[in-house]
Design an enzyme around this catalytic site. Structure first.
Site, PDB file in Angstrom:
ATOM      1  N   LYS A   1      40.411  -6.995 -24.460  1.00  0.00           N
ATOM      2  CA  LYS A   1      39.536  -7.836 -23.641  1.00  0.00           C
ATOM      3  C   LYS A   1      40.198  -8.049 -22.279  1.00  0.00           C
ATOM      4  O   LYS A   1      41.313  -8.567 -22.198  1.00  0.00           O
ATOM      5  CB  LYS A   1      39.302  -9.184 -24.325  1.00  0.00           C
ATOM      6  CG  LYS A   1      38.584 -10.215 -23.448  1.00  0.00           C
ATOM      7  CD  LYS A   1      38.597 -11.596 -24.112  1.00  0.00           C
ATOM      8  CE  LYS A   1      38.099 -12.675 -23.153  1.00  0.00           C
ATOM      9  NZ  LYS A   1      38.202 -14.028 -23.742  1.00  0.00           N
TER      10      LYS A   1
ATOM     11  N   ASP B   1      38.219 -16.167 -15.913  1.00  0.00           N
ATOM     12  CA  ASP B   1      37.096 -16.705 -16.674  1.00  0.00           C
ATOM     13  C   ASP B   1      36.811 -18.144 -16.248  1.00  0.00           C
ATOM     14  O   ASP B   1      37.512 -19.066 -16.646  1.00  0.00           O
ATOM     15  CB  ASP B   1      37.411 -16.660 -18.172  1.00  0.00           C
ATOM     16  CG  ASP B   1      36.258 -17.198 -19.007  1.00  0.00           C
ATOM     17  OD1 ASP B   1      35.120 -17.219 -18.503  1.00  0.00           O
ATOM     18  OD2 ASP B   1      36.507 -17.591 -20.163  1.00  0.00           O
TER      19      ASP B   1
ATOM     20  N   LYS C   1      33.686 -24.100 -17.203  1.00  0.00           N
ATOM     21  CA  LYS C   1      34.799 -24.788 -17.841  1.00  0.00           C
ATOM     22  C   LYS C   1      35.191 -26.020 -17.031  1.00  0.00           C
ATOM     23  O   LYS C   1      34.932 -26.094 -15.822  1.00  0.00           O
ATOM     24  CB  LYS C   1      36.022 -23.865 -17.913  1.00  0.00           C
ATOM     25  CG  LYS C   1      35.881 -22.682 -18.845  1.00  0.00           C
ATOM     26  CD  LYS C   1      37.132 -21.815 -18.757  1.00  0.00           C
ATOM     27  CE  LYS C   1      37.050 -20.622 -19.694  1.00  0.00           C
ATOM     28  NZ  LYS C   1      37.145 -21.002 -21.104  1.00  0.00           N
TER      29      LYS C   1
ATOM     30  N   ASP D   1      43.128 -14.680 -19.293  1.00  0.00           N
ATOM     31  CA  ASP D   1      42.083 -14.276 -20.234  1.00  0.00           C
ATOM     32  C   ASP D   1      41.967 -12.760 -20.350  1.00  0.00           C
ATOM     33  O   ASP D   1      41.098 -12.261 -21.063  1.00  0.00           O
ATOM     34  CB  ASP D   1      40.737 -14.890 -19.824  1.00  0.00           C
ATOM     35  CG  ASP D   1      39.810 -15.097 -21.012  1.00  0.00           C
ATOM     36  OD1 ASP D   1      40.312 -15.157 -22.150  1.00  0.00           O
ATOM     37  OD2 ASP D   1      38.590 -15.193 -20.808  1.00  0.00           O
TER      38      ASP D   1
ATOM     39  N   ASP E   1      30.364 -18.979 -21.708  1.00  0.00           N
ATOM     40  CA  ASP E   1      31.828 -19.031 -21.836  1.00  0.00           C
ATOM     41  C   ASP E   1      32.308 -18.293 -23.084  1.00  0.00           C
ATOM     42  O   ASP E   1      33.507 -18.138 -23.289  1.00  0.00           O
ATOM     43  CB  ASP E   1      32.308 -20.487 -21.850  1.00  0.00           C
ATOM     44  CG  ASP E   1      33.805 -20.606 -21.644  1.00  0.00           C
ATOM     45  OD1 ASP E   1      34.398 -19.676 -21.053  1.00  0.00           O
ATOM     46  OD2 ASP E   1      34.392 -21.618 -22.060  1.00  0.00           O
TER      47      ASP E   1
ATOM     48  N   GLU F   1      32.169 -15.148 -23.557  1.00  0.00           N
ATOM     49  CA  GLU F   1      31.905 -13.850 -22.930  1.00  0.00           C
ATOM     50  C   GLU F   1      32.800 -12.733 -23.446  1.00  0.00           C
ATOM     51  O   GLU F   1      32.462 -11.561 -23.325  1.00  0.00           O
ATOM     52  CB  GLU F   1      32.073 -13.976 -21.403  1.00  0.00           C
ATOM     53  CG  GLU F   1      33.480 -13.816 -20.872  1.00  0.00           C
ATOM     54  CD  GLU F   1      34.456 -14.884 -21.376  1.00  0.00           C
ATOM     55  OE1 GLU F   1      35.640 -14.576 -21.538  1.00  0.00           O
ATOM     56  OE2 GLU F   1      34.020 -16.030 -21.613  1.00  0.00           O
TER      57      GLU F   1
ATOM     58  N   ARG G   1      33.485 -11.724 -26.427  1.00  0.00           N
ATOM     59  CA  ARG G   1      32.819 -10.924 -27.460  1.00  0.00           C
ATOM     60  C   ARG G   1      31.722 -10.042 -26.864  1.00  0.00           C
ATOM     61  O   ARG G   1      31.383  -9.009 -27.429  1.00  0.00           O
ATOM     62  CB  ARG G   1      32.281 -11.856 -28.549  1.00  0.00           C
ATOM     63  CG  ARG G   1      31.216 -12.811 -28.086  1.00  0.00           C
ATOM     64  CD  ARG G   1      31.111 -14.052 -28.986  1.00  0.00           C
ATOM     65  NE  ARG G   1      32.232 -14.951 -28.766  1.00  0.00           N
ATOM     66  CZ  ARG G   1      32.424 -16.084 -29.453  1.00  0.00           C
ATOM     67  NH1 ARG G   1      31.553 -16.442 -30.389  1.00  0.00           N
ATOM     68  NH2 ARG G   1      33.467 -16.843 -29.215  1.00  0.00           N
TER      69      ARG G   1
END
Length: 506
Positions: free
Chosen positions: A269, A274, A281, A292, A351, A353, A355
């Site tokens: 990933k 993010d 967030k 991230d 958020d 995201e 996956r």
């Protein structure tokens, strides 16, 4: 870090600093006992008088070493012998290497292979020693106008008591250097700010690795136009709100004697920053969302280690890279997107995201007819609640693969913990409007995230590593850890061993 292996009497070793691991009490290791005899019980007296407390992780410099070849000694405490296991050994190593890097020396010698550890051989101890040395000399200060002076330590010699074990020590040390350098690459990529480390930057790093590999690594970069043509709508949806274009990065290593041998695939990933998107967030701690892309960074670090070790197997490395930002084009809660697999997803929270980029990458991995697929992601805060910052979360659709990863984590001392992936959890992903939703509510958040990914991994053995709790440190020691490069590299080395056994049997 350069290394060498010596089997000479440690009392005669000519070195700027000799590192000596010491237990509490008067029970000296063989190499330390030889030094003690040659120095008129210098070490024994320090212990007897209480001038050095050999509690775990304590260190002390002895600036003069009369009667010895070493200019100075560095004593490092191992604590009580009965309690000396892997965790204590690693803690003592880290303390010793941190102290070494503060000395004005460019070389040192160490006797850590003497430390008795149940079920850990000389190769393992040598490997962890050099890995610790590589981690200790790492600095990330390229953005400071006045960086601190870099450590001068460039060479470490391992003193091995048994000459017959010297080849094992050399093999282990070489492996430790390769993994340590892979860990440090992962740390650097993770530590880079989001305005530098973008999807395009990661693509450039992949291309550089390909050029440096002298043909050992084939690199393909899929830009947004190629991803649109492919149908990777889920991956593209995450980057819609960003001015930074999305990339799918594919690196292929062909090391097996049979080029048609099924590859093992690592998928990272790569959310280079993010914000949470429209599901924004909180501001506090958001700076850490540059981490991230820790899964992607660990894939890059493993590539570096593999190129140094050159295992005889085929590996494909995939990074799904995007930036999650909240502008007018961003995906909104309630939007429905179509994945590369053809399944539709109702995005209930932008958020969640990670996956969404991984599911398309997993579908892309299917074209390689893989022997196994492992995705690595800073996926859920829930894994931190469940496991803290010590263990990586592991979920899998194949128990044998899960066990292989657990074993690799134990061997590399980069451990994971197996969580359930039962069908009952899949119900939480039901959607009234699409094939599935991208979140399943607060209960079992780590598991339902893996359940989502499992829908895109039904044609191959697959495992998911949630590294949200292990990829970086917060607070005063903020920075990327480099995990789980050790686990991933060990997993691949174990598969090479399995293949060699199978080929010899046939």
């Amino acid at each position: 870090m350069e290394f060498s292996v010596q089997t000479a009497n440690p009392a005669k070793a000519e070195t700027a600093c000799l590192v000596l691991p010491v237990f509490k009490g008067s029970d000296l290791l063989p190499a330390v006992a030889k030094l003690d005899d040659a120095s008129e019980r210098l070490i024994g007296q320090l212990l007897d008088r209480g001038d050095f407390d050999a509690a775990l992780g304590n260190v002390q410099i002895v600036p003069f070493a009369p009667g010895l070849g070493a200019e100075r000694l560095l004593l490092v405490g191992l604590g009580e012998r009965a309690k000396c296991q892997e965790a204590a050994f690693i803690k003592a190593l880290d303390a010793a290497m941190a102290a070494l890097t503060k000395l004005p020396i460019d070389e040192a010698s160490a006797t850590f292979t003497d430390v008795p550890l149940e079920d850990r051989d000389t190769a393992w101890k040598a490997r962890k020693t050099l890995e610790a040395a590589e981690r200790a000399i790492y600095r990330f200060d390229q953005f400071k106008s006045s960086p601190a002076k870099a450590p001068s330590l460039t060479k470490l010699s391992l003193i091995v008591s048994d000459a017959d074990e010297a080849p094992m020590a050399k093999q282990g040390a070489a492996l430790g250097v390769a993994i340590g350098q892979g860990i440090n690459l992962t740390r650097t990529l993770g530590n880079l700010p989001g305005n530098v480390c973008t999807p395009r930057y990661l693509a450039g790093q992949a291309e550089q690795l390909g050029r440096d590999s002298q043909g050992a690594l084939e690199v393909d970069i899929l830009d947004e136009e190629a991803l649109e043509a492919l149908g990777a709508g889920s991956l593209l949806s995450v980057g819609r709100g960003s001015q930074e274009p999305t990339r799918l990065i594919v690196m292929k290593y062909q090391g097996a004697e049979n080029p048609e041998e099924a590859p093992h695939v690592l998928v990272g990933k790569g959310i280079t920053f993010d914000t949470g998107g429209i599901s924004l967030k909180p501001g506090e701690g958001m700076d850490e969302m540059k981490f991230d892309m820790g899964g992607a960074a660990s894939v890059f670090g493993t590539v570096k280690a593999v190129l140094a070790i050159k295992p005889k197997l085929n590996v494909v490395f995939i990074v799904a890279a995007a930036e999650n930002m909240p502008d007018g084009a961003a995906t909104k809660p309630g939007d429905i997107i179509k994945t590369l697999k053809g399944l539709t997803v109702e995005v209930l929270n932008t958020d969640a995201e990670g996956r969404l980029v991984l599911c398309d990458a997993l579908t892309y991995a299917e074209r390689f007819t893989p022997a196994s697929v492992i995705d690595i992601a800073t996926l859920t805060g829930a894994v931190i609640i469940g496991l803290g910052h010590h263990a990586t979360g592991l979920l899998s659709n194949d128990d044998d693969l899960a066990l292989d990863l657990l074993d690799a984590g134990e061997a590399a001392w980069d451990r994971a913990w197996h969580l359930p992936l039962w069908d009952e959890y899949q119900e939480q992903l039901e959607s009234n409007f699409a094939d599935l939703a991208n979140i399943g509510g607060r209960p079992a958040g780590t598991i339902t995230a893996a359940c989502f990914l499992s829908r895109f991994a039904d044609h191959f053995p697959w495992a998911h590593l949630d590294i949200a709790g292990t990829a970086w440190h917060s607070g005063k020691q903020k920075g990327a850890t480099g995990r789980p490069v050790g686990l991933l590299t060990q997993y691949l080395l174990d598969r090479e061993t399995d293949a060699q056994v199978e080929n010899s049997d046939s």
